[in-house]
Design a protein around this motif. Structure first.
Motif, PDB file in Angstrom:
ATOM      1  N   GLN A   1      45.668  39.790  52.026  1.00 35.13           N
ATOM      2  CA  GLN A   1      46.203  39.340  50.653  1.00 35.13           C
ATOM      3  C   GLN A   1      45.410  38.252  49.987  1.00 35.13           C
ATOM      4  N   ALA A   2      44.809  37.313  50.820  1.00 39.68           N
ATOM      5  CA  ALA A   2      44.017  36.316  50.114  1.00 39.68           C
ATOM      6  C   ALA A   2      42.543  36.992  49.513  1.00 39.68           C
ATOM      7  N   LEU A   3      42.204  37.877  50.198  1.00 40.62           N
ATOM      8  CA  LEU A   3      40.737  38.438  49.845  1.00 40.62           C
ATOM      9  C   LEU A   3      41.114  39.513  48.546  1.00 40.62           C
ATOM     10  N   VAL A   4      42.265  40.215  48.560  1.00 38.94           N
ATOM     11  CA  VAL A   4      42.694  40.722  47.126  1.00 38.94           C
ATOM     12  C   VAL A   4      42.866  39.964  46.060  1.00 38.94           C
ATOM     13  N   LEU A   5      43.668  38.976  46.118  1.00 42.83           N
ATOM     14  CA  LEU A   5      43.815  37.898  45.344  1.00 42.83           C
ATOM     15  C   LEU A   5      42.559  37.285  44.663  1.00 42.83           C
ATOM     16  N   THR A   6      41.566  36.980  45.463  1.00 47.36           N
ATOM     17  CA  THR A   6      40.518  36.347  45.134  1.00 47.36           C
ATOM     18  C   THR A   6      39.703  37.727  44.431  1.00 47.36           C
ATOM     19  N   ALA A   7      39.695  38.930  44.819  1.00 46.10           N
ATOM     20  CA  ALA A   7      38.934  40.060  44.164  1.00 46.10           C
ATOM     21  C   ALA A   7      39.493  40.096  42.810  1.00 46.10           C
ATOM     22  N   ILE A   8      40.716  39.938  42.764  1.00 47.97           N
ATOM     23  CA  ILE A   8      41.304  40.341  41.377  1.00 47.97           C
ATOM     24  C   ILE A   8      40.917  39.241  40.440  1.00 47.97           C
ATOM     25  N   VAL A   9      40.901  37.928  40.838  1.00 50.37           N
ATOM     26  CA  VAL A   9      40.400  36.928  39.889  1.00 50.37           C
ATOM     27  C   VAL A   9      39.112  37.085  39.660  1.00 50.37           C
ATOM     28  N   ILE A  10      38.200  37.362  40.572  1.00 52.58           N
ATOM     29  CA  ILE A  10      36.851  37.571  40.234  1.00 52.58           C
ATOM     30  C   ILE A  10      36.686  38.947  39.386  1.00 52.58           C
ATOM     31  N   GLY A  11      37.361  39.916  39.407  1.00 50.76           N
ATOM     32  CA  GLY A  11      37.584  41.103  38.711  1.00 50.76           C
ATOM     33  C   GLY A  11      37.693  40.752  37.155  1.00 50.76           C
ATOM     34  N   PHE A  12      38.647  40.012  37.021  1.00 48.50           N
ATOM     35  CA  PHE A  12      39.114  39.648  35.553  1.00 48.50           C
ATOM     36  C   PHE A  12      37.838  38.862  34.968  1.00 48.50           C
ATOM     37  N   ALA A  13      37.427  38.064  35.842  1.00 51.38           N
ATOM     38  CA  ALA A  13      36.154  37.224  35.082  1.00 51.38           C
ATOM     39  C   ALA A  13      34.981  38.017  34.747  1.00 51.38           C
ATOM     40  N   THR A  14      34.668  39.004  35.879  1.00 49.51           N
ATOM     41  CA  THR A  14      33.637  39.991  35.380  1.00 49.51           C
ATOM     42  C   THR A  14      33.934  40.741  34.294  1.00 49.51           C
ATOM     43  N   THR A  15      35.157  41.194  34.215  1.00 49.13           N
ATOM     44  CA  THR A  15      35.578  42.294  33.027  1.00 49.13           C
ATOM     45  C   THR A  15      35.205  41.460  31.664  1.00 49.13           C
ATOM     46  N   ALA A  16      35.791  39.981  31.591  1.00 49.73           N
ATOM     47  CA  ALA A  16      35.835  39.285  30.566  1.00 49.73           C
ATOM     48  C   ALA A  16      34.289  39.218  29.978  1.00 49.73           C
TER      49      ALA A  16
END
Length: 114
Positions: free
Chosen positions: A74-89
């Protein structure tokens, strides 16, 4: 259920690869997003999703490991979601700048000759 999830992850990842190979910037961005969704689903499935089991417990005693869910996926996926949003932006800003400079959204910066 495992077969359905494996097929869903495979289709998402395969669609992402196909979109990354397309010539337009928006298609590349959509492919990257699909691949990140597939990886997040894979991490969740490897961590075994549990129903009605908390990932963490508060208390003075140590809980029985069979009664709690593993919090690491759960912590890994939450971190991946945040990094994914930043990369997309970041990619969107670069894509808009490239479109303004070249006048096209082709990944090479120019339209192919017909």
């Amino acid at each position: 259920m495992e077969l359905v999830m494996a097929l869903a992850i495979g289709i998402l990842f395969g669609s992402g690869i196909w979109l990354i190979l397309r010539p337009r910037s928006f298609q590349v961005l959509t492919g990257l997003l699909l691949m990140s969704y597939a990886v997040n689903l894979f991490i969740f499935m490897m961590g075994r999703l549990w129903i009605d089991r908390p990932p963490l417990t508060l208390g003075a005693h140590l809980p029985d490991p069979a009664t709690v869910a593993d919090p690491l996926p759960q912590a890994l996926v939450l971190t991946a979601i945040v990094i994914g949003f930043a990369t997309t932006a970041l990619y969107l800003v670069i894509m808009i700048g490239s479109r303004g400079l070249t006048g096209t959204d082709h990944v090479d910066g120019r339209e192919p000759d017909q």
